[in-house]
Design an enzyme around this catalytic site. Structure first.
Site, PDB file in Angstrom:
ATOM      1  N   ALA A   1      -3.283  -6.711  -4.697  1.00 51.21           N
ATOM      2  CA  ALA A   1      -2.281  -5.655  -4.717  1.00 51.21           C
ATOM      3  C   ALA A   1      -2.225  -5.047  -3.321  1.00 51.21           C
ATOM      4  O   ALA A   1      -3.230  -5.061  -2.596  1.00 51.21           O
ATOM      5  CB  ALA A   1      -2.673  -4.605  -5.749  1.00 51.21           C
TER       6      ALA A   1
ATOM      7  N   GLY B   1      -5.809  -8.610  -7.283  1.00 48.68           N
ATOM      8  CA  GLY B   1      -4.663  -8.979  -8.112  1.00 48.68           C
ATOM      9  C   GLY B   1      -4.232 -10.417  -7.927  1.00 48.68           C
ATOM     10  O   GLY B   1      -3.641 -11.012  -8.830  1.00 48.68           O
TER      11      GLY B   1
ATOM     12  N   GLU C   1      -6.382 -12.337 -10.158  1.00 49.76           N
ATOM     13  CA  GLU C   1      -5.977 -12.027 -11.542  1.00 49.76           C
ATOM     14  C   GLU C   1      -4.702 -12.775 -11.946  1.00 49.76           C
ATOM     15  O   GLU C   1      -4.573 -13.191 -13.097  1.00 49.76           O
ATOM     16  CB  GLU C   1      -5.795 -10.513 -11.684  1.00 49.76           C
ATOM     17  CG  GLU C   1      -7.139  -9.798 -11.609  1.00 49.76           C
ATOM     18  CD  GLU C   1      -6.999  -8.295 -11.516  1.00 49.76           C
ATOM     19  OE1 GLU C   1      -6.455  -7.808 -10.498  1.00 49.76           O
ATOM     20  OE2 GLU C   1      -7.422  -7.609 -12.452  1.00 49.76           O
TER      21      GLU C   1
ATOM     22  N   GLU D   1     -12.278  -5.295  -5.734  1.00 51.73           N
ATOM     23  CA  GLU D   1     -11.819  -3.920  -5.982  1.00 51.73           C
ATOM     24  C   GLU D   1     -12.939  -2.894  -5.873  1.00 51.73           C
ATOM     25  O   GLU D   1     -12.719  -1.769  -5.441  1.00 51.73           O
ATOM     26  CB  GLU D   1     -11.187  -3.826  -7.385  1.00 51.73           C
ATOM     27  CG  GLU D   1      -9.832  -4.476  -7.507  1.00 51.73           C
ATOM     28  CD  GLU D   1      -9.887  -5.936  -7.908  1.00 51.73           C
ATOM     29  OE1 GLU D   1     -10.969  -6.559  -7.807  1.00 51.73           O
ATOM     30  OE2 GLU D   1      -8.839  -6.467  -8.325  1.00 51.73           O
TER      31      GLU D   1
HETATM   32  N1  CAA Z   1      -2.873  -4.993   0.893  1.00 50.78           N
HETATM   33  C1  CAA Z   1      -2.147  -4.668   1.981  1.00 50.78           C
HETATM   34  N2  CAA Z   1      -2.226  -5.331   3.167  1.00 50.78           N
HETATM   35  C2  CAA Z   1      -3.075  -6.387   3.219  1.00 50.78           C
HETATM   36  C3  CAA Z   1      -3.858  -6.785   2.108  1.00 50.78           C
HETATM   37  C4  CAA Z   1      -3.734  -6.033   0.902  1.00 50.78           C
HETATM   38  N3  CAA Z   1      -4.392  -6.361  -0.210  1.00 50.78           N
HETATM   39  N4  CAA Z   1      -4.619  -7.839   2.493  1.00 50.78           N
HETATM   40  C5  CAA Z   1      -4.302  -8.102   3.767  1.00 50.78           C
HETATM   41  N5  CAA Z   1      -3.379  -7.241   4.216  1.00 50.78           N
HETATM   42  C6  CAA Z   1      -2.773  -7.156   5.547  1.00 50.78           C
HETATM   43  C7  CAA Z   1      -3.725  -6.560   6.557  1.00 50.78           C
HETATM   44  O1  CAA Z   1      -3.729  -5.137   6.485  1.00 50.78           O
HETATM   45  C8  CAA Z   1      -3.153  -7.075   7.857  1.00 50.78           C
HETATM   46  O2  CAA Z   1      -2.008  -6.315   8.170  1.00 50.78           O
HETATM   47  P1  CAA Z   1      -1.783  -5.785   9.699  1.00 50.78           P
HETATM   48  O3  CAA Z   1      -1.656  -7.049  10.520  1.00 50.78           O
HETATM   49  O4  CAA Z   1      -0.523  -5.005   9.607  1.00 50.78           O
HETATM   50  O5  CAA Z   1      -2.993  -4.994  10.042  1.00 50.78           O
HETATM   51  C9  CAA Z   1      -2.653  -8.477   7.467  1.00 50.78           C
HETATM   52  O6  CAA Z   1      -2.530  -8.465   6.047  1.00 50.78           O
HETATM   53  C10 CAA Z   1      -3.634  -9.562   7.843  1.00 50.78           C
HETATM   54  O7  CAA Z   1      -4.896  -9.238   7.303  1.00 50.78           O
HETATM   55  P2  CAA Z   1      -6.266  -9.158   8.158  1.00 50.78           P
HETATM   56  O8  CAA Z   1      -5.947  -8.855   9.580  1.00 50.78           O
HETATM   57  O9  CAA Z   1      -7.194  -8.234   7.446  1.00 50.78           O
HETATM   58  O10 CAA Z   1      -6.742 -10.677   8.035  1.00 50.78           O
HETATM   59  P3  CAA Z   1      -8.249 -11.215   8.076  1.00 50.78           P
HETATM   60  O11 CAA Z   1      -8.133 -12.684   8.130  1.00 50.78           O
HETATM   61  O12 CAA Z   1      -9.032 -10.510   9.112  1.00 50.78           O
HETATM   62  O13 CAA Z   1      -8.862 -10.777   6.645  1.00 50.78           O
HETATM   63  C11 CAA Z   1      -8.896 -10.525   4.243  1.00 50.78           C
HETATM   64  C12 CAA Z   1      -8.349 -11.319   5.468  1.00 50.78           C
HETATM   65  C13 CAA Z   1     -10.396 -10.736   4.121  1.00 50.78           C
HETATM   66  C14 CAA Z   1      -8.189 -11.071   3.023  1.00 50.78           C
HETATM   67  C15 CAA Z   1      -8.585  -9.035   4.439  1.00 50.78           C
HETATM   68  O14 CAA Z   1      -7.212  -8.863   4.787  1.00 50.78           O
HETATM   69  C16 CAA Z   1      -8.857  -8.210   3.228  1.00 50.78           C
HETATM   70  O15 CAA Z   1      -9.992  -7.915   2.914  1.00 50.78           O
HETATM   71  N6  CAA Z   1      -7.776  -7.805   2.501  1.00 50.78           N
HETATM   72  C17 CAA Z   1      -7.906  -6.988   1.319  1.00 50.78           C
HETATM   73  C18 CAA Z   1      -8.303  -7.818   0.124  1.00 50.78           C
HETATM   74  C19 CAA Z   1      -8.499  -6.944  -1.095  1.00 50.78           C
HETATM   75  O16 CAA Z   1      -9.296  -6.028  -1.106  1.00 50.78           O
HETATM   76  N7  CAA Z   1      -7.730  -7.229  -2.159  1.00 50.78           N
HETATM   77  C20 CAA Z   1      -7.805  -6.498  -3.397  1.00 50.78           C
HETATM   78  C21 CAA Z   1      -6.793  -5.393  -3.424  1.00 50.78           C
HETATM   79  S1  CAA Z   1      -7.041  -4.301  -4.783  1.00 50.78           S
HETATM   80  C22 CAA Z   1      -6.270  -5.017  -6.103  1.00 50.78           C
HETATM   81  O17 CAA Z   1      -5.759  -6.110  -6.029  1.00 50.78           O
HETATM   82  C23 CAA Z   1      -6.287  -4.158  -7.347  1.00 50.78           C
HETATM   83  C24 CAA Z   1      -5.919  -4.852  -8.605  1.00 50.78           C
HETATM   84  O18 CAA Z   1      -6.737  -5.320  -9.359  1.00 50.78           O
HETATM   85  C25 CAA Z   1      -4.538  -4.910  -9.005  1.00 50.78           C
END
Ligand code: CAA
Length: 250
Positions: free
Chosen positions: A63, A108, A111, A131
């Site tokens: 998400a 998500g 999921e 999460e």
């Molecule tokens: N939401 C919003 N933006 C996201 C995102 C997310 N879940 N995942 C990645 N992005 C964005 C980053 O912010 C970044 O944007 P900017 O260039 O504008 O800064 C872009 O995508 C590229 O990401 P990274 O620079 O972080 O890439 P990386 O290769 O260094 O890392 C990653 C990759 C490990 C996937 C890292 O992006 C990360 O940890 N993302 C979050 C993953 C996460 O926590 N997902 C769960 C969300 S909560 C959820 O889903 C709740 C639910 O159950 C419904």
């Protein structure tokens, strides 16, 4: 366009395309995905659905965290319900759904993959429910479906730690059933194979597998009832006749 739907014969390929955010789902993208899945579920001429992410890096990185950070409780409940709708459509539409996990499938994203009937991963895929590291819990069905797919012990470890697994580990714990490169080719191959089977028998198999173990009686009833269908008669007699069956969906 953030959700692309392409047709390959009887197979629909749904591609989530928001690459600047690793295909993370904001409300527009998730609403569009839910609406497209609803249409594909109802479309008679679509026999199997493949879900994947655009680009080399991500299936869906979850998400959209920036969007979520502004939600109040009521909005977050609505957000959870929207994700549930999308995952439930994948899980219950009367045709097989296959996740081609081409990179990060986190939160998500994992999921949605768990809502699919079958999951294949590319060798670069990374899956998990991180999460907990955001101070929240999986909200689109992960607590239930990860436990159902991988067992409660694996689900608790992954959900409690928020640790991600690579493709090899995902295969070992049963989170995916194969690793293939390119993973979309593998998903399409299976989707086309399934599209050639009896639609009637396949949708009933899906419905029955989705039921809880309490439904065993129901299975024998439905198994017996299916024997009145043209497809069952055709499939059983074709085997005896050493020929390929011709299924008509009745
Ligand atoms: N939401 C919003 N933006 C996201 C995102 C997310 N879940 N995942 C990645 N992005 C964005 C980053 O912010 C970044 O944007 P900017 O260039 O504008 O800064 C872009 O995508 C590229 O990401 P990274 O620079 O972080 O890439 P990386 O290769 O260094 O890392 C990653 C990759 C490990 C996937 C890292 O992006 C990360 O940890 N993302 C979050 C993953 C996460 O926590 N997902 C769960 C969300 S909560 C959820 O889903 C709740 C639910 O159950 C419904």
């Amino acid at each position: 366009m953030t959700v692309d739907v392409a047709r390959d014969g009887a197979v629909a390929v749904v591609t989530i395309d928001r690459q600047d955010a690793l295909n993370a789902l904001d409300v527009e993208t998730l609403t569009e995905l839910r609406d497209r899945l609803r249409e594909l579920g109802a479309a008679e001429d679509v026999r199997a659905v493949v879900l994947t992410g655009a680009g080399e890096k991500a299936f869906v990185a979850g998400a959209d965290i920036r969007y979520m950070s502004g939600l109040d409780v009521e909005q977050a409940k609505g957000w959870g319900a929207l994700g549930h709708d999308a995952a439930r459509l994948l899980e219950t539409m009367p045709k097989p759904t296959i996740a081609a996990i081409n990179g990060f499938a986190l939160g998500g994203g994992c999921e949605l993959a768990l809502g699919c009937d079958i999951r294949f991963a590319s060798s670069r895929a990374k899956l998990g429910q991180p999460e907990i590291n955001l101070g929240i819990v999986p909200g689109w069905g992960g607590t239930q479906r990860l436990a159902r797919v991988c067992g409660i012990g694996v689900a608790k470890e992954l959900i409690f730690t928020g640790r991600t697994v690579n493709a090899e580990e995902a295969l070992r714990i049963g989170l995916v059933t194969a690793i293939a490169d390119p993973v979309l080719d593998r998903a399409l191959e299976t989707a086309h194979e399934l599209a050639g089977k009896s639609r009637l028998a396949l949708s009933l198999a899906k419905e029955l597998v989705n039921m809880s173990p309490g439904a065993l009686d129901h299975e024998s009833q439905e198994f017996g009832a299916l024997f009145s269908s043209e497809d069952a008669i055709e499939g059983l007699t074709a085997f005896a006749g050493k020929r390929a069956p011709k299924f008509v969906g009745r």
